[in-house]
Design a protein around this motif. Structure first.
Motif, mmCIF file in Angstrom:
data_model
loop_
_atom_site.group_PDB
_atom_site.id
_atom_site.type_symbol
_atom_site.label_atom_id
_atom_site.label_comp_id
_atom_site.label_asym_id
_atom_site.label_seq_id
_atom_site.Cartn_x
_atom_site.Cartn_y
_atom_site.Cartn_z
ATOM 1 N N ILE A 71 60.116 31.551 54.992
ATOM 2 C CA ILE A 71 59.348 31.105 53.997
ATOM 3 C C ILE A 71 59.150 32.204 52.797
ATOM 4 C CG2 ILE A 71 57.267 29.946 53.017
ATOM 5 C CD1 ILE A 71 57.418 28.641 55.906
ATOM 6 N N GLU A 72 58.902 33.528 53.244
ATOM 7 C CA GLU A 72 58.246 34.584 52.390
ATOM 8 C C GLU A 72 59.110 35.874 52.370
ATOM 9 O OE1 GLU A 72 54.305 35.178 53.210
ATOM 10 O OE2 GLU A 72 53.700 33.507 52.177
ATOM 11 N N VAL A 73 60.001 35.888 53.570
ATOM 12 C CA VAL A 73 60.758 37.109 53.775
ATOM 13 C C VAL A 73 62.348 36.772 54.100
ATOM 14 C CG1 VAL A 73 61.100 39.150 55.346
ATOM 15 C CG2 VAL A 73 58.824 38.298 54.629
ATOM 16 N N LEU A 74 63.172 37.745 53.581
ATOM 17 C CA LEU A 74 64.737 37.705 53.905
ATOM 18 C C LEU A 74 64.959 38.872 54.671
ATOM 19 C CD1 LEU A 74 67.351 36.005 53.092
ATOM 20 C CD2 LEU A 74 68.009 37.965 51.446
ATOM 21 N N ARG A 75 65.522 38.479 55.709
ATOM 22 C CA ARG A 75 65.905 39.597 56.771
ATOM 23 C C ARG A 75 67.589 39.761 56.710
ATOM 24 N NH1 ARG A 75 61.823 40.867 59.918
ATOM 25 N NH2 ARG A 75 59.957 39.695 59.522
ATOM 26 N N ILE A 76 68.333 41.121 56.688
ATOM 27 C CA ILE A 76 69.630 41.203 56.669
ATOM 28 C C ILE A 76 69.975 42.151 57.508
ATOM 29 C CG2 ILE A 76 71.676 41.621 55.309
ATOM 30 C CD1 ILE A 76 69.993 41.464 52.479
ATOM 31 N N GLY A 77 70.627 41.829 58.490
ATOM 32 C CA GLY A 77 71.112 42.915 59.501
ATOM 33 C C GLY A 77 71.947 43.878 58.907
ATOM 34 N N ALA A 78 71.791 45.033 59.721
ATOM 35 C CA ALA A 78 72.534 46.327 59.167
ATOM 36 C C ALA A 78 73.972 46.196 58.845
ATOM 37 C CB ALA A 78 71.951 47.273 59.872
ATOM 38 N N GLY A 79 74.584 45.525 59.943
ATOM 39 C CA GLY A 79 75.951 45.278 60.106
ATOM 40 C C GLY A 79 76.836 44.138 58.939
ATOM 41 N N VAL A 80 75.919 43.640 57.969
ATOM 42 C CA VAL A 80 76.179 42.641 57.242
ATOM 43 C C VAL A 80 77.020 43.476 56.132
ATOM 44 C CG1 VAL A 80 75.867 41.165 55.411
ATOM 45 C CG2 VAL A 80 74.483 41.016 57.645
ATOM 46 N N ASN A 81 78.307 43.224 55.946
ATOM 47 C CA ASN A 81 79.059 43.856 54.900
ATOM 48 C C ASN A 81 78.975 43.235 53.425
ATOM 49 O OD1 ASN A 81 81.183 41.905 54.158
ATOM 50 N ND2 ASN A 81 82.368 42.441 56.017
ATOM 51 N N LEU A 82 79.424 44.197 52.497
ATOM 52 C CA LEU A 82 79.179 43.839 51.261
ATOM 53 C C LEU A 82 79.954 42.557 50.471
ATOM 54 C CD1 LEU A 82 79.390 47.357 49.552
ATOM 55 C CD2 LEU A 82 77.427 46.189 50.648
ATOM 56 N N SER A 83 80.898 42.269 51.284
ATOM 57 C CA SER A 83 81.635 40.964 51.042
ATOM 58 C C SER A 83 80.936 39.862 51.307
ATOM 59 C CB SER A 83 82.954 40.752 51.654
ATOM 60 O OG SER A 83 83.866 41.973 51.001
ATOM 61 N N GLU A 84 80.158 39.891 52.449
ATOM 62 C CA GLU A 84 79.150 38.581 52.927
ATOM 63 C C GLU A 84 78.076 38.771 52.038
ATOM 64 O OE1 GLU A 84 80.746 39.362 57.908
ATOM 65 O OE2 GLU A 84 78.944 40.613 56.838
ATOM 66 N N ILE A 85 77.731 39.594 51.775
ATOM 67 C CA ILE A 85 76.296 39.567 50.696
ATOM 68 C C ILE A 85 76.788 38.844 49.482
ATOM 69 C CG2 ILE A 85 75.167 41.304 49.210
ATOM 70 C CD1 ILE A 85 74.634 42.917 51.357
ATOM 71 N N LEU A 86 78.082 39.060 49.137
ATOM 72 C CA LEU A 86 78.363 38.428 47.778
ATOM 73 C C LEU A 86 78.510 37.032 47.775
ATOM 74 C CD1 LEU A 86 80.975 41.026 46.350
ATOM 75 C CD2 LEU A 86 78.912 40.390 45.129
ATOM 76 N N LYS A 87 78.898 36.728 49.180
ATOM 77 C CA LYS A 87 79.365 35.098 49.381
ATOM 78 C C LYS A 87 77.888 34.345 49.777
ATOM 79 C CE LYS A 87 83.095 36.172 51.926
ATOM 80 N NZ LYS A 87 83.822 36.097 53.289
ATOM 81 N N ASN A 88 76.731 35.062 50.197
ATOM 82 C CA ASN A 88 75.697 34.441 50.919
ATOM 83 C C ASN A 88 74.665 33.891 49.723
ATOM 84 O OD1 ASN A 88 73.202 33.958 52.035
ATOM 85 N ND2 ASN A 88 73.808 35.145 53.882
ATOM 86 N N PRO A 89 74.373 32.529 49.827
ATOM 87 C CA PRO A 89 73.638 31.844 48.813
ATOM 88 C C PRO A 89 72.000 32.353 48.944
ATOM 89 C CG PRO A 89 74.205 30.317 50.217
ATOM 90 C CD PRO A 89 75.077 31.435 50.688
ATOM 91 N N ASP A 90 71.753 32.869 50.223
ATOM 92 C CA ASP A 90 70.237 33.349 50.420
ATOM 93 C C ASP A 90 70.060 34.318 49.839
ATOM 94 O OD1 ASP A 90 69.831 30.960 51.595
ATOM 95 O OD2 ASP A 90 70.324 31.811 53.501
ATOM 96 N N ILE A 91 70.971 35.470 49.398
ATOM 97 C CA ILE A 91 70.803 36.802 48.798
ATOM 98 C C ILE A 91 70.462 36.830 47.433
ATOM 99 C CG2 ILE A 91 71.886 39.280 48.693
ATOM 100 C CD1 ILE A 91 72.203 38.701 51.596
ATOM 101 N N PRO A 92 69.525 37.505 46.913
ATOM 102 C CA PRO A 92 69.098 37.642 45.623
ATOM 103 C C PRO A 92 70.129 38.103 44.848
ATOM 104 C CG PRO A 92 67.548 38.783 46.987
ATOM 105 C CD PRO A 92 68.489 38.355 47.760
ATOM 106 N N GLY A 93 70.210 37.570 43.301
ATOM 107 C CA GLY A 93 71.253 38.019 42.428
ATOM 108 C C GLY A 93 71.126 39.624 42.241
ATOM 109 N N SER A 94 69.889 40.170 42.366
ATOM 110 C CA SER A 94 70.004 41.705 41.844
ATOM 111 C C SER A 94 70.920 42.460 42.981
ATOM 112 C CB SER A 94 68.559 42.052 41.894
ATOM 113 O OG SER A 94 67.859 41.813 43.233
ATOM 114 N N LEU A 95 70.968 42.162 44.267
ATOM 115 C CA LEU A 95 71.547 42.472 45.307
ATOM 116 C C LEU A 95 72.991 42.365 45.404
ATOM 117 C CD1 LEU A 95 69.758 42.437 48.692
ATOM 118 C CD2 LEU A 95 70.350 44.578 47.404
#
Ligand code: FAD
Length: 288
Positions: A71-95
């Protein structure tokens, strides 16, 4: 354990727990995507990279490849790659903005967010956005978990406070809405180039008043420049009021910039360009 080449012992743990045990026992170099490490340890063509310590491959560990939106926090595993970050709708636009400007798709498929952080380069492009988001890290060691603010974790160019038995497990930050995101990367060309400098600015409005602002600059000092004190001077003002004190704000930031001369840019260029981007942000880009 696999012998890889003449000079290096390579470990491939089956689980994250085993990875931490191996790290603690053999003082290994963790290798996730390898996009920083393989450059750092490269040798002339035809010669194998010479690692000074055993290497531990962690890039295959699914336990490090998750995002978890609470509800208040987003957690990202250290092994998530940058392509996955770009595809994930939960990741904020700034990242996402920052990730989209890193390297090219082939590298982004390998490069992890954890690697970008642990590499601790002043030119690490994920860092200014993560500083703006008040990111913290979860580190796993032989005696359990430890939490640390990202801004405390990175201690200098290429230096962090990771202990010899630890691995970065997770990056997490509070979920907040921002009305404006401004990201600028200045590189030598459009793709596959490291930053001469980078800038992230986030703004939240309450009517005509700025209720929150975050500003972070990369590659203009040994570590990312962010000042909560200066940000507090801006909060509570209208855009017209901010325009009225822009010179004062620029002067305050100028005191925090300590850029270096290197093959990508001169210190003077870095300082002047950073202040120009900051001015553009304060005078034109913060508005709704
Ligand atoms: C052609 C090219 C272009 C590039 N362009 C950019 C760019 O524009 N912007 C930018 O910021 N970077 C750029 N990079 C650098 C690199 O791609 C990124 O920093 C990437 O995010 C590193 O992630 P990785 O998984 O490959 O890290 P690795 O190389 O595997 O590791 C980097 C460091 O982090 C440590 N590490 C990794 N994961 C962990 C963990 N979980 N726990 C503890 N330690 C860990 C490693 O031991 C090592 O010290 C570029 C690289 C190349 C080759």
């Amino acid at each position: 354990m696999v012998e890889a080449g003449r000079a290096v012992k390579m470990y491939r743990p089956g689980t994250f727990r085993e990875a931490v045990e191996i790290r603690a026992e053999y003082n290994t170099i963790p290798l996730a995507g390898g996009t920083d490490l393989m450059v750092k340890y490269r040798k002339p063509a035809g010669v194998l990279p010479f690692f000074t310590r055993p290497v531990e491959f962690i890039g295959h560990l699914n336990e490090l490849k998750y995002t978890e939106k609470g509800i208040e926090v987003l957690r990202i595993g250290a092994g998530v790659n940058l392509s996955e970050i770009l595809k994930n709708p939960d990741i904020p636009g700034s990242l996402k903005e920052a990730a989209s400007q890193i390297a090219a798709p082939g590298i982004r498929n390998m490069a992890t967010i954890g690697g970008n952080i642990c590499n601790a380069s002043p030119a690490g492009d994920m860092l200014p956005a993560l500083y703006c988001l008040d990111a913290s890290l979860l580190l796993a060691g032989k005696n359990g978990l430890r939490e640390v603010l990202l801004s405390d974790f990175i201690t200098g160019p290429g230096k962090n406070s990771l202990r010899g038995d630890e691995l970065l497990k997770e990056i997490y930050f509070p979920l907040r809405h921002y009305d404006k995101i401004y990201y600028r990367k200045v590189g030598t060309r459009m793709a596959n180039s490291l930053s001469r400098l980078s800038f992230t600015g986030l703004v939240k409005w309450n009517g005509k008043i700025i209720s929150d602002i975050r500003i972070a600059l990369g590659a203009v000092a040994p570590v990312v420049v962010r000042s909560r004190e200066i940000e507090k001077e801006i909060i509570g003002r209208s855009s017209a009021e901010v325009s009225g004190i822009t010179d004062e704000i620029l002067l305050s930031y100028k005191k925090l910039l300590h850029p270096i001369n290197d093959q990508r840019a001169s210190a003077v260029y870095r300082e002047q360009t950073a202040l120009k981007i900051l001015k553009e942000f304060l005078e034109h880009r913060i508005r709704l």
